[in-house]
Design an enzyme around this catalytic site. Sequence first.
Site, PDB file in Angstrom:
ATOM      1  N   ARG A 142       0.829  -1.217   0.000  1.00 50.66           N
ATOM      2  CA  ARG A 142       0.000   0.000   0.000  1.00 50.66           C
ATOM      3  C   ARG A 142       0.857   1.259   0.000  1.00 50.66           C
ATOM      4  NH1 ARG A 142      -3.743  -0.500   4.961  1.00 50.66           N
ATOM      5  NH2 ARG A 142      -1.843  -1.454   5.723  1.00 50.66           N
TER       6      ARG A 142
ATOM      7  N   ASN B 115      -6.308  -2.783   1.844  1.00 53.45           N
ATOM      8  CA  ASN B 115      -6.276  -4.234   1.991  1.00 53.45           C
ATOM      9  C   ASN B 115      -7.697  -4.764   2.050  1.00 53.45           C
ATOM     10  OD1 ASN B 115      -3.480  -4.296   2.127  1.00 53.45           O
ATOM     11  ND2 ASN B 115      -3.398  -4.498   4.331  1.00 53.45           N
TER      12      ASN B 115
END
Length: 91
Positions: free
Chosen positions: A18, A36
């Site tokens: 990320r 996520n």
Amino acid sequence: MSAIQITVFGRVQGVGFRYTTKRLADDLSIYGSVQNNFDDSVTIKASSSDNTQLEKFIQKVKNSPTPAGKVTDYKETPLTNYMPTAFTVIY
């Protein structure tokens, strides 16, 4: 303005995916988000007025923006009326 949602599968959680995706998006002036998912995948929404930059972003995401990650599969979905003003990491 073009926008897409990409869900990536593989070793994409717990490897800095990320954060490196956000850094890549910032470098290419891409707006959107990364988060996520419960199934160990990651979903990215990306938007840009420059299709070339968006294509670069998509290709780099597919190749994993972090050396510790590995994308084994992905799903792309076009988005309509998606116009974020920044790129954020969703927790």
